[in-house]
Design a protein around this motif. Structure first.
Motif, PDB file in Angstrom:
ATOM      1  N   ALA A  81       0.552  -1.078  -0.310  1.00 50.04           N
ATOM      2  CA  ALA A  81       0.314   0.371   0.066  1.00 50.04           C
ATOM      3  C   ALA A  81       0.683   1.454   0.221  1.00 50.04           C
ATOM      4  N   LYS A  82       1.939   1.055   0.411  1.00 48.96           N
ATOM      5  CA  LYS A  82       2.927   2.919   0.633  1.00 48.96           C
ATOM      6  C   LYS A  82       3.384   2.675  -0.859  1.00 48.96           C
ATOM      7  N   THR A  83       4.157   2.004  -1.267  1.00 43.74           N
ATOM      8  CA  THR A  83       4.664   1.508  -2.207  1.00 43.74           C
ATOM      9  C   THR A  83       3.401   2.934  -3.265  1.00 43.74           C
ATOM     10  N   ALA A  84       2.781   1.712  -3.335  1.00 42.10           N
ATOM     11  CA  ALA A  84       1.149   2.342  -4.406  1.00 42.10           C
ATOM     12  C   ALA A  84       1.244   3.567  -4.250  1.00 42.10           C
ATOM     13  N   PHE A  85       0.968   3.968  -2.795  1.00 41.59           N
ATOM     14  CA  PHE A  85       0.549   5.597  -2.217  1.00 41.59           C
ATOM     15  C   PHE A  85       1.452   6.408  -2.670  1.00 41.59           C
ATOM     16  N   LEU A  86       2.968   5.920  -2.086  1.00 42.63           N
ATOM     17  CA  LEU A  86       3.827   6.978  -3.245  1.00 42.63           C
ATOM     18  C   LEU A  86       4.273   7.097  -4.650  1.00 42.63           C
ATOM     19  N   THR A  87       4.196   5.935  -5.287  1.00 40.68           N
ATOM     20  CA  THR A  87       4.322   5.611  -6.744  1.00 40.68           C
ATOM     21  C   THR A  87       2.925   6.248  -6.912  1.00 40.68           C
ATOM     22  N   PHE A  88       1.716   6.497  -6.456  1.00 41.14           N
ATOM     23  CA  PHE A  88       0.154   7.286  -7.688  1.00 41.14           C
ATOM     24  C   PHE A  88       0.836   8.740  -7.312  1.00 41.14           C
ATOM     25  N   TYR A  89       0.857   9.057  -6.032  1.00 45.24           N
ATOM     26  CA  TYR A  89       1.182  10.931  -5.389  1.00 45.24           C
ATOM     27  C   TYR A  89       1.972  11.370  -6.420  1.00 45.24           C
ATOM     28  N   ILE A  90       3.893  10.665  -6.041  1.00 43.85           N
ATOM     29  CA  ILE A  90       4.645  11.406  -6.438  1.00 43.85           C
ATOM     30  C   ILE A  90       4.589  10.995  -8.459  1.00 43.85           C
ATOM     31  N   SER A  91       4.399  10.079  -9.010  1.00 47.94           N
ATOM     32  CA  SER A  91       3.977  10.416 -10.395  1.00 47.94           C
ATOM     33  C   SER A  91       3.370  11.155 -11.024  1.00 47.94           C
ATOM     34  N   LEU A  92       1.735  11.833 -10.056  1.00 49.27           N
ATOM     35  CA  LEU A  92       0.863  12.815 -10.728  1.00 49.27           C
ATOM     36  C   LEU A  92       1.721  14.182 -10.403  1.00 49.27           C
ATOM     37  N   GLY A  93       1.798  14.052  -9.021  1.00 54.41           N
ATOM     38  CA  GLY A  93       2.328  15.501  -8.439  1.00 54.41           C
ATOM     39  C   GLY A  93       3.551  16.135  -9.505  1.00 54.41           C
ATOM     40  N   PHE A  94       4.037  15.191  -9.822  1.00 57.57           N
ATOM     41  CA  PHE A  94       5.527  15.671 -11.003  1.00 57.57           C
ATOM     42  C   PHE A  94       5.572  15.681 -12.205  1.00 57.57           C
ATOM     43  N   ILE A  95       4.751  15.152 -12.765  1.00 56.46           N
ATOM     44  CA  ILE A  95       4.158  15.721 -13.929  1.00 56.46           C
ATOM     45  C   ILE A  95       3.043  16.421 -13.850  1.00 56.46           C
ATOM     46  N   TYR A  96       1.519  16.686 -12.830  1.00 54.01           N
ATOM     47  CA  TYR A  96       0.862  18.134 -12.917  1.00 54.01           C
ATOM     48  C   TYR A  96       1.256  19.587 -12.490  1.00 54.01           C
ATOM     49  N   PHE A  97       2.506  19.431 -11.008  1.00 55.19           N
ATOM     50  CA  PHE A  97       2.535  20.270 -11.035  1.00 55.19           C
ATOM     51  C   PHE A  97       2.897  21.497 -11.894  1.00 55.19           C
ATOM     52  N   PRO A  98       4.524  20.528 -12.533  1.00 55.37           N
ATOM     53  CA  PRO A  98       5.561  21.693 -13.534  1.00 55.37           C
ATOM     54  C   PRO A  98       4.993  22.431 -14.712  1.00 55.37           C
ATOM     55  N   LEU A  99       3.674  21.297 -14.966  1.00 49.59           N
ATOM     56  CA  LEU A  99       3.167  21.572 -16.522  1.00 49.59           C
ATOM     57  C   LEU A  99       2.399  22.900 -16.345  1.00 49.59           C
ATOM     58  N   PHE A 100       1.231  22.257 -15.473  1.00 50.17           N
ATOM     59  CA  PHE A 100       0.531  23.607 -14.785  1.00 50.17           C
ATOM     60  C   PHE A 100       1.347  25.095 -14.638  1.00 50.17           C
ATOM     61  N   ILE A 101       1.883  24.964 -13.276  1.00 52.15           N
ATOM     62  CA  ILE A 101       3.167  26.361 -13.678  1.00 52.15           C
ATOM     63  C   ILE A 101       3.318  26.468 -14.538  1.00 52.15           C
ATOM     64  N   TYR A 102       4.593  25.623 -15.400  1.00 51.97           N
ATOM     65  CA  TYR A 102       4.814  26.136 -16.468  1.00 51.97           C
ATOM     66  C   TYR A 102       3.874  26.449 -17.326  1.00 51.97           C
ATOM     67  N   GLY A 103       2.693  26.331 -18.009  1.00 50.55           N
ATOM     68  CA  GLY A 103       1.818  26.752 -18.362  1.00 50.55           C
ATOM     69  C   GLY A 103       0.403  27.975 -18.221  1.00 50.55           C
ATOM     70  N   LEU A 104       0.186  28.302 -16.822  1.00 50.91           N
ATOM     71  CA  LEU A 104       0.105  29.321 -16.364  1.00 50.91           C
ATOM     72  C   LEU A 104       1.606  30.452 -16.054  1.00 50.91           C
ATOM     73  N   LEU A 105       2.892  30.303 -16.323  1.00 48.20           N
ATOM     74  CA  LEU A 105       3.423  31.444 -16.715  1.00 48.20           C
ATOM     75  C   LEU A 105       3.815  31.443 -18.271  1.00 48.20           C
ATOM     76  N   ILE A 106       3.045  30.656 -18.875  1.00 45.70           N
ATOM     77  CA  ILE A 106       2.877  30.825 -20.367  1.00 45.70           C
ATOM     78  C   ILE A 106       2.305  31.923 -20.618  1.00 45.70           C
ATOM     79  N   VAL A 107       0.848  31.725 -19.768  1.00 44.07           N
ATOM     80  CA  VAL A 107      -0.287  32.250 -20.092  1.00 44.07           C
ATOM     81  C   VAL A 107       0.113  34.022 -19.452  1.00 44.07           C
ATOM     82  N   GLN A 108       1.148  34.046 -18.307  1.00 44.22           N
ATOM     83  CA  GLN A 108       1.387  35.195 -17.734  1.00 44.22           C
ATOM     84  C   GLN A 108       2.068  35.875 -18.593  1.00 44.22           C
TER      85      GLN A 108
END
Lengths: 198, 74
Positions: A81-108
């Motif tokens: 359960a720990k590996t599944a939790f960490l794998t899901f959140y690390i991959s989701l966070g490191f894909i979603y946040f940088p792309l979203f912030i980069y997209g917002l910076l381009i809009v800015q």
């Protein structure tokens, strides 16, 4: 136009700041969770989702609903359960946040150029919109597939890539953005014609 | 370009300065200077009308068609 662009710029600054703060908070929680014992994590199989939970005190927990298309509905004793939790959140966070912030910076950047040049129509903005379109298309096509792949590598070790992880709605929105980029290029041509006419 | 702007010649004939004309017809010095030096792509009828009215001339006095070869020789 100028004052509304200034307001949008302020709002974007705020949203980017909040997202960077959330990203830092997210990294802190994940780092903390990675040092917690296996007993703090639990997994529960639902009808279409897994519920992965991280209990960080007796009364508070942090949980995620992971669809079966990302984490296959196999027996919960096969994976940690720990590996599944960490794998899901690390991959989701490191894909979603940088792309979203980069997209917002381009809009800015688009908003700032509108403030400086008093018109959004120029070739550089058309290229910026194209970048956002490619980001959207890339995110919608590959983000869930990548998480699905990481789940295979680090959690289940059973290879099953699910095509339903591809978001066609995001792909269509990206295609519309490409069209808008083309319209901006034409707008830039018209703007230049207008500027050179007295 | 085959279209030549003769604004400087007309201004000299009428003994008027570029900035005087700019203030009378209500466009900026920079834009009128760009017109004089042929840096603009197009001119509005309303601008042309204002220039002709102020300088008491015809559009043909301000713009002139010259074949490209002649332009290169100048």
């Amino acid at each position: 136009m100028f004052s509304s662009a200034m307001k949008i710029n302020k709002l974007l600054n705020f949203v980017i700041g909040v997202n960077i703060f959330l990203f830092i908070g997210f990294i802190a929680i994940i780092t903390w969770a990675s040092f917690m014992p296996e007993q703090s994590f639990s997994v529960e199989k639902g009808i279409g989702h897994w519920s992965l939970s991280f209990d960080f005190s007796n009364s508070a927990s942090f949980s995620a609903l992971v669809p079966f298309s990302i984490l296959q509905p196999i027996s919960e004793t096969i994976f940690s359960a720990k590996t599944a939790f960490l794998t899901f959140y690390i991959s989701l966070g490191f894909i979603y946040f940088p792309l979203f912030i980069y997209g917002l910076l381009i809009v800015q950047e688009i908003v700032i150029s509108t403030i400086k040049e008093e018109s959004p129509f120029n070739n550089i903005n058309a290229q910026r919109i194209k970048k956002i379109a490619y980001l959207l298309i890339g995110y919608s096509l590959f983000s869930d597939l990548l998480i699905n792949f990481f789940m295979y590598v680090f959690v289940t070790n059973i290879f099953l890539l699910n095509i339903s992880n591809v978001s066609f709605n995001g792909f269509v929105i990206g295609a519309v953005m490409l069209l808008i980029a083309h319209i901006f290029r034409y707008g830039s041509f018209l703007q230049q014609e207008h500027d050179e006419t007295i | 370009m085959a279209i030549i702007i003769r604004l400087d010649r007309v201004l000299a004939e009428k003994k008027m300065k570029l900035n005087q004309l700019a203030s009378i017809i209500g466009i900026s010095n920079v834009n009128l200077s760009n017109l004089k030096t042929g840096k603009v792509k197009a001119i509005r009828f309303s601008t042309l009308e204002a220039i002709c009215k102020t300088l008491d001339c015809q559009p043909g006095d301000i713009i002139e068609y010259v074949e490209d070869k002649d332009v290169e020789n100048r």
